[in-house]
Write a protein that holds these residues in place. Structure first.
Motif, PDB file in Angstrom:
ATOM      1  N   THR A 160      -2.405  -0.551  -3.146  1.00  0.00           N
ATOM      2  CA  THR A 160      -1.686   0.375  -2.281  1.00  0.00           C
ATOM      3  C   THR A 160      -1.933  -0.014  -0.836  1.00  0.00           C
ATOM      4  OG1 THR A 160      -1.347   2.699  -1.696  1.00  0.00           O
ATOM      5  CG2 THR A 160      -3.596   2.025  -2.208  1.00  0.00           C
ATOM      6  N   GLU A 161      -0.949   0.217  -0.005  1.00  0.00           N
ATOM      7  CA  GLU A 161      -1.025  -0.180   1.402  1.00  0.00           C
ATOM      8  C   GLU A 161      -1.254   1.035   2.281  1.00  0.00           C
ATOM      9  OE1 GLU A 161       1.661  -2.542   4.777  1.00  0.00           O
ATOM     10  OE2 GLU A 161       2.234  -2.537   2.666  1.00  0.00           O
ATOM     11  N   ASP A 162      -2.221   0.931   3.175  1.00  0.00           N
ATOM     12  CA  ASP A 162      -2.517   2.016   4.104  1.00  0.00           C
ATOM     13  C   ASP A 162      -1.402   2.115   5.136  1.00  0.00           C
ATOM     14  OD1 ASP A 162      -3.979   3.001   6.818  1.00  0.00           O
ATOM     15  OD2 ASP A 162      -4.945   3.864   5.063  1.00  0.00           O
ATOM     16  N   ALA A 163      -0.876   3.328   5.328  1.00  0.00           N
ATOM     17  CA  ALA A 163       0.252   3.513   6.231  1.00  0.00           C
ATOM     18  C   ALA A 163      -0.126   3.305   7.686  1.00  0.00           C
ATOM     19  CB  ALA A 163       0.851   4.913   6.046  1.00  0.00           C
ATOM     20  N   THR A 164      -1.395   3.483   8.030  1.00  0.00           N
ATOM     21  CA  THR A 164      -1.835   3.354   9.425  1.00  0.00           C
ATOM     22  C   THR A 164      -2.243   1.936   9.774  1.00  0.00           C
ATOM     23  OG1 THR A 164      -2.615   5.649   9.319  1.00  0.00           O
ATOM     24  CG2 THR A 164      -3.399   4.290  11.155  1.00  0.00           C
ATOM     25  N   THR A 165      -3.141   1.362   8.980  1.00  0.00           N
ATOM     26  CA  THR A 165      -3.677   0.034   9.292  1.00  0.00           C
ATOM     27  C   THR A 165      -2.933  -1.100   8.603  1.00  0.00           C
ATOM     28  OG1 THR A 165      -5.288   0.188   7.475  1.00  0.00           O
ATOM     29  CG2 THR A 165      -5.951   1.046   9.630  1.00  0.00           C
ATOM     30  N   GLY A 166      -2.183  -0.812   7.542  1.00  0.00           N
ATOM     31  CA  GLY A 166      -1.485  -1.858   6.817  1.00  0.00           C
ATOM     32  C   GLY A 166      -2.361  -2.624   5.838  1.00  0.00           C
ATOM     33  N   GLU A 167      -3.626  -2.233   5.674  1.00  0.00           N
ATOM     34  CA  GLU A 167      -4.523  -2.925   4.749  1.00  0.00           C
ATOM     35  C   GLU A 167      -4.257  -2.477   3.319  1.00  0.00           C
ATOM     36  OE1 GLU A 167      -8.471  -2.156   5.976  1.00  0.00           O
ATOM     37  OE2 GLU A 167      -8.321  -3.312   7.849  1.00  0.00           O
ATOM     38  N   GLN A 168      -4.446  -3.408   2.380  1.00  0.00           N
ATOM     39  CA  GLN A 168      -4.224  -3.117   0.970  1.00  0.00           C
ATOM     40  C   GLN A 168      -5.550  -2.820   0.280  1.00  0.00           C
ATOM     41  OE1 GLN A 168      -1.907  -6.100  -0.999  1.00  0.00           O
ATOM     42  NE2 GLN A 168      -0.021  -5.531   0.050  1.00  0.00           N
ATOM     43  N   SER A 169      -5.531  -1.816  -0.578  1.00  0.00           N
ATOM     44  CA  SER A 169      -6.715  -1.408  -1.335  1.00  0.00           C
ATOM     45  C   SER A 169      -6.425  -1.519  -2.819  1.00  0.00           C
ATOM     46  CB  SER A 169      -7.114   0.036  -0.991  1.00  0.00           C
ATOM     47  OG  SER A 169      -7.351   0.185   0.397  1.00  0.00           O
ATOM     48  N   LEU A 170      -7.401  -1.998  -3.569  1.00  0.00           N
ATOM     49  CA  LEU A 170      -7.251  -2.150  -5.017  1.00  0.00           C
ATOM     50  C   LEU A 170      -7.281  -0.775  -5.681  1.00  0.00           C
ATOM     51  CD1 LEU A 170      -7.071  -3.995  -7.506  1.00  0.00           C
ATOM     52  CD2 LEU A 170      -9.576  -4.073  -7.514  1.00  0.00           C
ATOM     53  N   VAL A 171      -6.236  -0.481  -6.450  1.00  0.00           N
ATOM     54  CA  VAL A 171      -6.107   0.814  -7.119  1.00  0.00           C
ATOM     55  C   VAL A 171      -6.511   0.723  -8.582  1.00  0.00           C
ATOM     56  CG1 VAL A 171      -4.494   2.624  -7.806  1.00  0.00           C
ATOM     57  CG2 VAL A 171      -4.319   1.599  -5.541  1.00  0.00           C
ATOM     58  N   ALA A 172      -5.991  -0.277  -9.298  1.00  0.00           N
ATOM     59  CA  ALA A 172      -6.233  -0.373 -10.735  1.00  0.00           C
ATOM     60  C   ALA A 172      -6.117  -1.823 -11.171  1.00  0.00           C
ATOM     61  CB  ALA A 172      -5.250   0.504 -11.509  1.00  0.00           C
ATOM     62  N   THR A 173      -6.682  -2.109 -12.327  1.00  0.00           N
ATOM     63  CA  THR A 173      -6.615  -3.433 -12.935  1.00  0.00           C
ATOM     64  C   THR A 173      -6.087  -3.279 -14.354  1.00  0.00           C
ATOM     65  OG1 THR A 173      -8.905  -3.288 -13.729  1.00  0.00           O
ATOM     66  CG2 THR A 173      -8.551  -4.280 -11.566  1.00  0.00           C
ATOM     67  N   GLY A 174      -5.378  -4.306 -14.825  1.00  0.00           N
ATOM     68  CA  GLY A 174      -4.836  -4.237 -16.174  1.00  0.00           C
ATOM     69  C   GLY A 174      -4.074  -5.488 -16.523  1.00  0.00           C
ATOM     70  N   SER A 175      -3.100  -5.341 -17.408  1.00  0.00           N
ATOM     71  CA  SER A 175      -2.311  -6.473 -17.876  1.00  0.00           C
ATOM     72  C   SER A 175      -0.958  -5.974 -18.351  1.00  0.00           C
ATOM     73  CB  SER A 175      -3.031  -7.216 -19.011  1.00  0.00           C
ATOM     74  OG  SER A 175      -3.224  -6.345 -20.118  1.00  0.00           O
ATOM     75  N   LEU A 176      -0.042  -6.925 -18.569  1.00  0.00           N
ATOM     76  CA  LEU A 176       1.282  -6.590 -19.067  1.00  0.00           C
ATOM     77  C   LEU A 176       1.195  -6.173 -20.532  1.00  0.00           C
ATOM     78  CD1 LEU A 176       4.362  -6.497 -18.687  1.00  0.00           C
ATOM     79  CD2 LEU A 176       4.424  -8.918 -19.289  1.00  0.00           C
ATOM     80  N   TYR A 177       1.819  -5.049 -20.859  1.00  0.00           N
ATOM     81  CA  TYR A 177       1.757  -4.497 -22.206  1.00  0.00           C
ATOM     82  C   TYR A 177       2.956  -4.944 -23.041  1.00  0.00           C
ATOM     83  CZ  TYR A 177       1.835  -0.889 -25.857  1.00  0.00           C
ATOM     84  OH  TYR A 177       1.893  -0.220 -27.051  1.00  0.00           O
ATOM     85  N   GLN A 178       4.169  -4.670 -22.566  1.00  0.00           N
ATOM     86  CA  GLN A 178       5.352  -5.055 -23.310  1.00  0.00           C
ATOM     87  C   GLN A 178       6.577  -4.978 -22.406  1.00  0.00           C
ATOM     88  OE1 GLN A 178       6.001  -2.296 -26.543  1.00  0.00           O
ATOM     89  NE2 GLN A 178       6.119  -0.519 -25.197  1.00  0.00           N
TER      90      GLN A 178
END
Length: 538
Positions: A408-426
């Motif tokens: 997700t991208e911070d609306a103020t600073t523009g930095e990206q933060s890791l939200v979740a990890t996973g893989s393609l399901y189908q």
């Protein structure tokens, strides 16, 4: 089995063909799988492109037992590699079999038009009904019994579709927690020096963003305390507000047609009759004259935007990825995610998020749902913190398994933060995500097996509209609406037992939820509008 192929640039040159587009020449060693000039390649952050030719220049680092030859090859310069007269043309594009860049289906506005069938069409339909599939069955078996016999090929294929390809749809229940009791952190008072630190504290403070985050936190807490509960509006009729919802006898067993009332965006995507079979065929079928892994080659990439070439950072490596068949086409992809413990802010469905899936990067608004093996999957308003969840998006086709990161991208600073990890399901447009809303009412007068319920509706006509829908209570009672009382929303209901005064009467309504269109590539750089004749990106 290796799924993809890539080429790390050893040398790259860009030549402008016209003002806006040009040809990119990339030299390097091919890794992974074989590559055909009739396929497509992907430039990260830009898009998919076609190739016009593949050359075989002289290898700058040949494998040789002679140390003298190794020293000579190491002394070669990049100019010698490019201008080498021994360059061989390995493949040239064949326009008749070249992969198309078409990623969306162009819907026909007259496709849904119904006309009366002609006599030829009626005769053809009768002939198709008469033709039957021949099966080997025991002697004396009737046609009805033969219809239930499964061919051995179909049975084996259905068994192989899940485990061998890593596409097992069975949902494993939540992981066992480690029972670590974390002590609440005590707030310690720190002395703040009055000076520059205090004055600059609110420099990057965004009041509107703080208010939005506060509303999301409150909504997430309310969803945990009262899941799916909504208040019936006073200014809008309930039959108008919930016109797209329906009642179900059972969420698990009640039928729901996956092709019913699809949005117009579903006419723009591709769907496979059997995705597992398609994956097998794509991975096994390769061109006979394809370039093999380990070769040093030069690929000619056509119609590359000149603005991208100017914005390319020469200090970063350039990697070109080869696409498999169908990987440029749009469809509905489902990813399995587990929320990262470092991110504590609420993540709402249909929020703008950034996907880093394999070599692709794109932003989209995913729809979260429960990870189950049923035919209908319950919609989740927020990404859960303790269990896995499925995110559904419109995206280019990718063959699983494919590791994916969600940012997700911070609306103020523009930095990206890791939200979740996973893989393609189908990849499955028919996977149904169902949203449930629960209308609640409270007992006003309680009798033996009947009760007067109020505050669920505020109009007599709404009670008549929702009369066929079954009622249930939080204490396990079930019932139905018998008749409305008065004109202010009171109604007489009958249950299978006597209600308790503290009980709450609920009515569950359901509707299907679809992801948002479109998703767009994420470009990390601002492209300059100026154009030059040629650019050396070595």
């Amino acid at each position: 089995m290796q799924l993809g192929r890539h080429l790390l640039s050893y040398f790259a040159v860009y030549f402008c063909v016209d003002k806006d587009y040009g040809t990119l020449y990339v030299s390097g060693y091919l890794r992974g799988r074989s590559l055909s000039v009739n396929g497509l390649v992907h430039l990260p952050g830009v898009g998919d492109f076609q190739m016009s030719r593949i050359d075989g220049p002289r290898d700058p680092c040949p494998v040789s037992r002679s140390s003298d030859l190794g020293i000579q090859s190491a002394m070669q310069t990049e100019e010698t590699v490019v201008m080498d007269e021994d360059v061989k043309v390995l493949q040239e594009v064949d326009p008749t079999v070249q992969e198309s860049l078409q990623s969306e289906v162009i819907p026909d506005p007259m496709e849904g038009e119904q006309t009366w069938p002609t006599e030829d069409e009626l005769r053809e339909a009768e002939a198709n009904q008469r033709t039957s599939l021949k099966k080997r069955v025991p002697e004396g078996t009737s046609d009805y019994q033969a219809a239930w016999i499964i061919d051995s090929g179909d049975e084996n294929e259905s068994e192989e579709s899940g485990d061998e390809l890593g596409l097992n749809p069975e949902y494993e229940e939540g992981e066992e927690s480690h029972n670590e009791d974390m002590d609440e952190t005590m707030s310690t008072a720190t002395e703040l020096t009055v000076g520059d630190a205090d004055e600059n504290y609110d420099t990057n403070y965004d009041e509107e963003e703080e208010r939005r985050q506060l509303q999301k936190v409150k909504a997430e807490k309310e969803e945990k305390l009262f899941p799916d509960e909504v208040d019936t509006p006073l200014d809008v009729l309930a039959r108008t507000r919930f016109a797209k919802y329906r009642g179900l006898k059972s969420f698990r067993t009640s039928p729901w047609d996956a092709k019913e009332n699809l949005p117009a965006d579903y006419a723009r995507i591709f769907q496979f009759d059997n995705f597992n079979r398609t994956k097998k065929r794509v991975l096994l079928n390769e061109a006979e004259d394809a370039v093999l892994p380990g070769w040093y080659i030069t690929i000619h990439i056509s119609n590359v935007p000149s603005l991208w070439a100017e914005s390319q950072d020469k200090s970063k490596p350039l990697v070109v990825f080869g696409l498999l068949q169908h990987e440029q086409k749009m469809s509905v992809l489902h990813y399995v995610f587990k929320r990262h413990p470092s991110y504590t802010a609420p993540v709402k469905s249909k929020d703008q998020l950034t996907f880093h899936s394999g070599f692709r990067r794109f932003s989209s608004c995913p729809v979260f749902s429960q990870h189950t093996s049923a035919d209908k999957h319950k919609f989740e308003r927020f990404l859960p913190t303790d269990t896995t969840s499925v995110a559904s998006v419109f995206a280019p086709v990718t063959f699983p398994p494919m590791p994916t990161l969600l940012f997700t991208e911070d609306a103020t600073t523009g930095e990206q933060s890791l939200v979740a990890t996973g893989s393609l399901y189908q990849v499955n447009p028919d996977r149904m995500v169902i949203r449930r809303v629960m209308l609640t009412g409270h007992p006003f007068k309680i009798h033996k097996k009947s009760a007067v319920i109020r505050y669920m509706f505020f109009d007599r006509a709404d009670i008549q509209w929702f009369k066929p829908v079954e009622l249930h209570t939080k204490y396990g009672r079930r019932g139905h609406i018998k008749e409305p009382l008065g004109t202010h929303g009171h109604m007489k209901c009958v249950f299978d037992g006597q209600l308790k005064a503290q009980d709450t009467v609920c009515m569950s309504l359901y509707k299907r939820v679809y992801p948002k269109w479109p998703n767009k590539p994420v470009s990390a750089q601002n492209i300059s509008p100026e154009v030059t004749e040629d650019t050396d990106m070595s």
